[in-house]
Design a protein around this motif. Structure first.
Motif, mmCIF file in Angstrom:
data_model
loop_
_atom_site.group_PDB
_atom_site.id
_atom_site.type_symbol
_atom_site.label_atom_id
_atom_site.label_comp_id
_atom_site.label_asym_id
_atom_site.label_seq_id
_atom_site.Cartn_x
_atom_site.Cartn_y
_atom_site.Cartn_z
ATOM 1 N N ALA A 161 13.449 -14.961 -11.882
ATOM 2 C CA ALA A 161 13.470 -13.649 -12.540
ATOM 3 C C ALA A 161 12.515 -12.676 -11.845
ATOM 4 O O ALA A 161 12.842 -11.499 -11.652
ATOM 5 N N ALA A 162 11.342 -13.175 -11.449
ATOM 6 C CA ALA A 162 10.388 -12.325 -10.733
ATOM 7 C C ALA A 162 10.951 -11.885 -9.384
ATOM 8 O O ALA A 162 10.761 -10.735 -8.961
ATOM 9 N N GLU A 163 11.658 -12.776 -8.724
ATOM 10 C CA GLU A 163 12.267 -12.417 -7.438
ATOM 11 C C GLU A 163 13.399 -11.402 -7.615
ATOM 12 O O GLU A 163 13.543 -10.484 -6.816
ATOM 13 N N HIS A 164 14.209 -11.557 -8.667
ATOM 14 C CA HIS A 164 15.241 -10.552 -8.943
ATOM 15 C C HIS A 164 14.594 -9.173 -9.106
ATOM 16 O O HIS A 164 15.067 -8.182 -8.541
ATOM 17 N N ALA A 165 13.524 -9.111 -9.888
ATOM 18 C CA ALA A 165 12.834 -7.843 -10.120
ATOM 19 C C ALA A 165 12.215 -7.307 -8.823
ATOM 20 O O ALA A 165 12.238 -6.097 -8.577
ATOM 21 N N ALA A 166 11.687 -8.206 -7.996
ATOM 22 C CA ALA A 166 11.086 -7.781 -6.728
ATOM 23 C C ALA A 166 12.136 -7.188 -5.793
ATOM 24 O O ALA A 166 11.893 -6.161 -5.148
ATOM 25 N N VAL A 167 13.302 -7.818 -5.720
ATOM 26 C CA VAL A 167 14.376 -7.295 -4.871
ATOM 27 C C VAL A 167 14.752 -5.885 -5.331
ATOM 28 O O VAL A 167 14.888 -4.967 -4.519
ATOM 29 N N TYR A 168 14.885 -5.698 -6.635
ATOM 30 C CA TYR A 168 15.196 -4.369 -7.176
ATOM 31 C C TYR A 168 14.071 -3.384 -6.833
ATOM 32 O O TYR A 168 14.330 -2.270 -6.354
ATOM 33 N N GLY A 169 12.838 -3.799 -7.103
ATOM 34 C CA GLY A 169 11.694 -2.915 -6.866
ATOM 35 C C GLY A 169 11.573 -2.495 -5.414
ATOM 36 O O GLY A 169 11.281 -1.331 -5.110
ATOM 37 N N TYR A 170 11.800 -3.428 -4.511
ATOM 38 C CA TYR A 170 11.722 -3.071 -3.097
ATOM 39 C C TYR A 170 12.875 -2.171 -2.668
ATOM 40 O O TYR A 170 12.755 -1.444 -1.686
ATOM 41 N N GLY A 171 13.979 -2.166 -3.391
ATOM 42 C CA GLY A 171 15.032 -1.195 -3.138
ATOM 43 C C GLY A 171 14.524 0.214 -3.397
ATOM 44 O O GLY A 171 14.784 1.141 -2.624
ATOM 45 N N VAL A 172 13.782 0.370 -4.477
ATOM 46 C CA VAL A 172 13.177 1.666 -4.807
ATOM 47 C C VAL A 172 12.107 2.008 -3.778
ATOM 48 O O VAL A 172 12.047 3.131 -3.272
ATOM 49 N N ILE A 173 11.271 1.047 -3.458
ATOM 50 C CA ILE A 173 10.181 1.277 -2.514
ATOM 51 C C ILE A 173 10.734 1.675 -1.147
ATOM 52 O O ILE A 173 10.256 2.628 -0.529
ATOM 53 N N GLY A 174 11.746 0.955 -0.687
ATOM 54 C CA GLY A 174 12.322 1.247 0.618
ATOM 55 C C GLY A 174 12.879 2.647 0.718
ATOM 56 O O GLY A 174 12.802 3.285 1.777
ATOM 57 N N ALA A 175 13.400 3.150 -0.374
ATOM 58 C CA ALA A 175 13.964 4.501 -0.378
ATOM 59 C C ALA A 175 12.887 5.579 -0.389
ATOM 60 O O ALA A 175 13.161 6.720 -0.012
ATOM 61 N N ARG A 176 11.670 5.231 -0.794
ATOM 62 C CA ARG A 176 10.613 6.236 -0.948
ATOM 63 C C ARG A 176 9.368 5.982 -0.104
ATOM 64 O O ARG A 176 8.441 6.787 -0.128
ATOM 65 N N ALA A 177 9.326 4.896 0.616
ATOM 66 C CA ALA A 177 8.131 4.555 1.398
ATOM 67 C C ALA A 177 7.944 5.531 2.550
ATOM 68 O O ALA A 177 8.913 6.048 3.108
ATOM 69 N N ALA A 178 6.706 5.751 2.889
ATOM 70 C CA ALA A 178 6.399 6.563 4.069
ATOM 71 C C ALA A 178 6.970 5.853 5.289
ATOM 72 O O ALA A 178 7.041 4.619 5.333
ATOM 73 N N SER A 179 7.375 6.611 6.275
ATOM 74 C CA SER A 179 8.028 6.011 7.446
ATOM 75 C C SER A 179 7.158 4.948 8.111
ATOM 76 O O SER A 179 7.683 3.965 8.633
ATOM 77 N N ALA A 180 5.847 5.114 8.058
ATOM 78 C CA ALA A 180 4.944 4.132 8.664
ATOM 79 C C ALA A 180 5.014 2.781 7.954
ATOM 80 O O ALA A 180 4.707 1.753 8.550
ATOM 81 N N ARG A 181 5.424 2.754 6.691
ATOM 82 C CA ARG A 181 5.472 1.503 5.922
ATOM 83 C C ARG A 181 6.901 1.037 5.656
ATOM 84 O O ARG A 181 7.113 0.028 4.984
ATOM 85 N N ALA A 182 7.893 1.759 6.157
ATOM 86 C CA ALA A 182 9.295 1.424 5.877
ATOM 87 C C ALA A 182 9.670 0.044 6.413
ATOM 88 O O ALA A 182 10.377 -0.718 5.739
ATOM 89 N N THR A 183 9.219 -0.297 7.605
ATOM 90 C CA THR A 183 9.528 -1.615 8.172
ATOM 91 C C THR A 183 8.912 -2.713 7.319
ATOM 92 O O THR A 183 9.554 -3.735 7.045
ATOM 93 N N GLU A 184 7.702 -2.506 6.874
ATOM 94 C CA GLU A 184 7.026 -3.481 6.011
ATOM 95 C C GLU A 184 7.796 -3.660 4.695
ATOM 96 O O GLU A 184 7.963 -4.781 4.213
ATOM 97 N N ALA A 185 8.297 -2.561 4.147
ATOM 98 C CA ALA A 185 9.085 -2.629 2.911
ATOM 99 C C ALA A 185 10.390 -3.387 3.149
ATOM 100 O O ALA A 185 10.778 -4.226 2.328
ATOM 101 N N ARG A 186 11.070 -3.125 4.269
ATOM 102 C CA ARG A 186 12.314 -3.843 4.583
ATOM 103 C C ARG A 186 12.060 -5.333 4.774
ATOM 104 O O ARG A 186 12.824 -6.171 4.299
ATOM 105 N N ASP A 187 10.977 -5.657 5.471
ATOM 106 C CA ASP A 187 10.638 -7.067 5.679
ATOM 107 C C ASP A 187 10.346 -7.774 4.350
ATOM 108 O O ASP A 187 10.788 -8.909 4.132
ATOM 109 N N ALA A 188 9.608 -7.100 3.480
ATOM 110 C CA ALA A 188 9.293 -7.690 2.172
ATOM 111 C C ALA A 188 10.568 -7.860 1.354
ATOM 112 O O ALA A 188 10.758 -8.896 0.707
ATOM 113 N N HIS A 189 11.432 -6.873 1.393
ATOM 114 C CA HIS A 189 12.709 -6.977 0.673
ATOM 115 C C HIS A 189 13.489 -8.200 1.167
ATOM 116 O O HIS A 189 13.977 -9.000 0.365
#
Length: 148
Positions: free
Chosen positions: A22-50
């Protein structure tokens, strides 16, 4: 009054695996939001975490089946703890997601044994490292911060 029976070790492991899933389901969703709004310098890190959370989610679904359970499905959407507008909000949200995931894996480490326990410990460690990167500082006992 009779004390209620304690769940068997197998049931505890299954319940903890379902919670981590359940925590992983929520994390996948959350990183979808993060990836769409992350600063370009952190976008790769967000994609990797997703990607890492998708892989862990899939592995946990297999583990739940191996423990004799039916993997819980993801919710259609998850409520975020606050509105995510700025790059700083995305970093804060990412760190909070990782803290929650670490907490779920901490429970799974305590409940499981063998290969599943090792995988849960690896996932706990990975979540703690990601949280520290997003936050800029680590915590003394990852996975236990929510239990204070």
């Amino acid at each position: 009054m009779k004390p209620s029976p304690q769940p068997s070790p197998a049931n505890r492991a299954l319940e903890a695996a379902q919670s981590a899933l359940a925590a992983e389901h929520a994390a996948v969703y959350g990183y979808g939001v993060i990836g769409a709004r992350a600063a370009s310098a952190r976008a790769t890190e967000a994609r990797d975490a997703h990607g890492a959370h998708v892989a862990r989610r899939d592995a946990l679904a297999r583990a739940v089946r191996e423990l004799g359970g039916a993997p819980r499905a993801a919710e259609p959407a998850y409520a975020l703890p606050y509105e995510v507008r700025t790059p700083a909000d995305t970093e804060r949200l990412a760190a909070e997601i990782e803290d929650r995931v670490a907490g779920a894996y901490s429970d799974l480490v305590r409940a499981a044994d063998g290969r599943l326990r090792r995988e849960a410990a690896d996932a706990l460690s990975a979540a703690a490292v990601r949280a520290a990167r997003w936050r800029g500082v680590g915590v003394a006992f990852p996975g236990l911060t929510e239990r204070r």
